[in-house]
Scaffold this active site. Sequence first.
Site, PDB file in Angstrom:
ATOM      1  CB  VAL A  14      -1.124  -0.142   1.230  1.00 45.04           C
ATOM      2  CG1 VAL A  14      -2.256   1.137   1.068  1.00 45.04           C
ATOM      3  CG2 VAL A  14      -1.763  -1.452   1.449  1.00 45.04           C
ATOM      4  CB  CYS A 150      -9.596  -3.848   0.000  1.00 44.79           C
ATOM      5  SG  CYS A 150      -8.827  -5.040   1.255  1.00 44.79           S
ATOM      6  CD  GLN A 177     -11.458  -9.879  -0.061  1.00 44.77           C
ATOM      7  OE1 GLN A 177     -12.170  -9.935   1.356  1.00 44.77           O
ATOM      8  NE2 GLN A 177     -11.056  -9.266   0.785  1.00 44.77           N
ATOM      9  CE  LYS A 206      -9.309  -6.351   9.558  1.00 45.49           C
ATOM     10  NZ  LYS A 206      -8.260  -6.551   9.208  1.00 45.49           N
ATOM     11  CG  HIS A 243     -10.942  -6.966  -2.768  1.00 42.75           C
ATOM     12  ND1 HIS A 243      -9.518  -7.786  -3.468  1.00 42.75           N
ATOM     13  CD2 HIS A 243     -10.421  -6.973  -1.863  1.00 42.75           C
ATOM     14  CE1 HIS A 243      -8.330  -7.831  -2.207  1.00 42.75           C
ATOM     15  NE2 HIS A 243      -9.312  -7.049  -1.404  1.00 42.75           N
ATOM     16  CB  THR A 324      -3.711  -2.254  -3.743  1.00 41.61           C
ATOM     17  OG1 THR A 324      -3.835  -1.598  -4.988  1.00 41.61           O
ATOM     18  CG2 THR A 324      -3.286  -2.840  -2.656  1.00 41.61           C
TER      19      THR A 324
HETATM   20  P1  NAP Z   1       2.936  -4.712   3.583  1.00 44.35           P
HETATM   21  O1  NAP Z   1       3.731  -4.952   2.569  1.00 44.35           O
HETATM   22  O2  NAP Z   1       3.104  -6.018   4.829  1.00 44.35           O
HETATM   23  O3  NAP Z   1       3.747  -3.848   4.264  1.00 44.35           O
HETATM   24  C1  NAP Z   1       3.952  -2.712   6.032  1.00 44.35           C
HETATM   25  C2  NAP Z   1       4.764  -2.053   5.970  1.00 44.35           C
HETATM   26  O4  NAP Z   1       4.575  -1.332   7.057  1.00 44.35           O
HETATM   27  C3  NAP Z   1       6.632  -2.146   5.141  1.00 44.35           C
HETATM   28  O5  NAP Z   1       6.492  -0.025   4.756  1.00 44.35           O
HETATM   29  C4  NAP Z   1       6.990  -2.053   6.207  1.00 44.35           C
HETATM   30  O6  NAP Z   1       8.244  -2.188   6.660  1.00 44.35           O
HETATM   31  C5  NAP Z   1       6.128  -1.584   7.982  1.00 44.35           C
HETATM   32  N1  NAP Z   1       6.544  -2.020   8.647  1.00 44.35           N
HETATM   33  C6  NAP Z   1       5.975  -3.636   9.341  1.00 44.35           C
HETATM   34  N2  NAP Z   1       6.508  -3.577  10.522  1.00 44.35           N
HETATM   35  C7  NAP Z   1       7.047  -2.426  10.683  1.00 44.35           C
HETATM   36  C8  NAP Z   1       7.225  -1.493  12.063  1.00 44.35           C
HETATM   37  N3  NAP Z   1       7.863  -2.640  13.429  1.00 44.35           N
HETATM   38  N4  NAP Z   1       7.793  -0.526  12.852  1.00 44.35           N
HETATM   39  C9  NAP Z   1       7.580   0.641  11.317  1.00 44.35           C
HETATM   40  N5  NAP Z   1       7.263   0.285   9.930  1.00 44.35           N
HETATM   41  C10 NAP Z   1       6.720  -1.458   9.934  1.00 44.35           C
HETATM   42  O7  NAP Z   1       1.175  -4.532   4.234  1.00 44.35           O
HETATM   43  P2  NAP Z   1       0.452  -3.446   3.505  1.00 44.35           P
HETATM   44  O8  NAP Z   1       0.038  -5.013   2.340  1.00 44.35           O
HETATM   45  O9  NAP Z   1       0.830  -2.313   2.446  1.00 44.35           O
HETATM   46  O10 NAP Z   1      -0.736  -3.516   4.653  1.00 44.35           O
HETATM   47  C11 NAP Z   1      -0.470  -2.023   4.728  1.00 44.35           C
HETATM   48  C12 NAP Z   1      -1.428  -1.841   6.402  1.00 44.35           C
HETATM   49  O11 NAP Z   1      -3.136  -1.236   4.992  1.00 44.35           O
HETATM   50  C13 NAP Z   1      -2.305  -3.346   6.431  1.00 44.35           C
HETATM   51  O12 NAP Z   1      -3.031  -2.869   7.401  1.00 44.35           O
HETATM   52  C14 NAP Z   1      -2.981  -3.494   5.346  1.00 44.35           C
HETATM   53  O13 NAP Z   1      -4.435  -4.664   6.259  1.00 44.35           O
HETATM   54  C15 NAP Z   1      -4.172  -1.867   5.252  1.00 44.35           C
HETATM   55  N6  NAP Z   1      -4.729  -2.730   4.036  1.00 44.35           N
HETATM   56  C16 NAP Z   1      -4.070  -3.085   2.917  1.00 44.35           C
HETATM   57  C17 NAP Z   1      -4.813  -3.464   1.864  1.00 44.35           C
HETATM   58  C18 NAP Z   1      -4.103  -4.026   0.373  1.00 44.35           C
HETATM   59  O14 NAP Z   1      -4.700  -4.110  -0.367  1.00 44.35           O
HETATM   60  N7  NAP Z   1      -3.550  -4.802   0.426  1.00 44.35           N
HETATM   61  C19 NAP Z   1      -6.216  -2.827   1.769  1.00 44.35           C
HETATM   62  C20 NAP Z   1      -6.300  -2.097   2.532  1.00 44.35           C
HETATM   63  C21 NAP Z   1      -5.560  -1.981   4.254  1.00 44.35           C
HETATM   64  P3  NAP Z   1       9.443  -3.130   5.678  1.00 44.35           P
HETATM   65  O15 NAP Z   1       9.741  -3.123   4.767  1.00 44.35           O
HETATM   66  O16 NAP Z   1      10.645  -1.954   6.938  1.00 44.35           O
HETATM   67  O17 NAP Z   1       9.162  -4.179   6.504  1.00 44.35           O
END
Ligand code: NAP
Length: 345
Positions: A14, A150, A177, A206, A243, A324
Amino acid sequence: MSVRVGVIGATGAVGQRLIQQLAPHDDFEIAALTASESSAGKPYSEAAKWRASGPIPDGVGDVTVVETDPSAVGDDVDLLFSSLPSSVGERVEPAFAEAGYVVSSNSSNGRLDDDVPLVIPEVNADHVDLIEVQRDERGWDGALLKNPNCSTITMVPPLAALDDAFGLESVTVSTLQAVSGAGYDGVTSMEIIDNVLPHIGGEETKMETETCKLLGGFDGAELSWHDVEVSASCNRVPTLDGHLENVWAETAEDAGPAEAEQAFRDMPSVDLPSAPEQLIHVHEDPNRPQPRLDRDAEGGQAISVGPVQETPDGILFDSLAHNTIRGAAGASVLNGELLLERGYL
Ligand code: NAP
């Protein structure tokens, strides 16, 4: 003058979408990028495994990623877009808001809190003023605003159109999804190729709860949740983005397919830079919407629905959104634009 913004959790799926949306934005200027300790200190191009289509936008690759802590982000940054895992968001987002930052967040932590606005600008823009209550109660100079999950955002705009026109009584939804919804490390290829995963932990709840908050009212002091009954069954399928959801809706007043489709077409968009011109695209072809063909409608910000069918208890339609973009990064950016328009920055 543009607003200086940061992305917290900038290296993930994201976060990369957020950077794609923010880099060319006329009102926002990327001024800070944060991630986990293991990424801090590295240039963004090294810290992020860039997997979004196209190159890293100009000027972003050289930015040094900092730790996700208020002391590491500059005082001259006003607005933060958060794409952190919810366990991390739960800990750090309130700390950022307390330190004076306004946070537009994707993470699920706090979405259902009574004083946290959960907003889709075309559906419930008025809920943004819950920030006044939040600031009073928590003593924050900053603020915390959420966009929904999402899978919720994919069906709520058409449901809002039905609710406005006919009253909404109950909803049953089954989702298909995309894998990007689980983040880069979410599902492995061994799990998802040639397969469907019939459960996504926490996702059903959710959809069932966030929908009632989004469709609820706000009287300036308190939210009242909608009493629509929602039953969701969530499935992960081997598509990359987009989705698709099969939605059965029961309305208070009878709504035939033609009237329901007209209500979808009539659902207004909003006057914000990233908003689609036509919020809901209604297809006449029963083979649409499809993820690959329709997820990018209006830059990924529009919702696409298929022809409406009559059922013994109501109506049935398919709804699709880019998870996303409309379901995450694009939704947060729209909320950032709403915050700017309403004077919260
Ligand atoms: P992701 O690809 O796993 O990315 C997570 C991000 O958070 C990375 O930048 C990671 O940094 C950072 N992070 C992880 N652990 C951390 C820590 N302890 N301290 C600081 N930063 C940390 O996840 P994503 O899919 O982008 O999703 C992000 C959020 O959006 C989640 O809460 C998810 O539920 C929500 N979301 C996602 C979607 C979707 O379609 N993907 C849709 C709606 C909502 P590093 O690279 O350094 O590990």
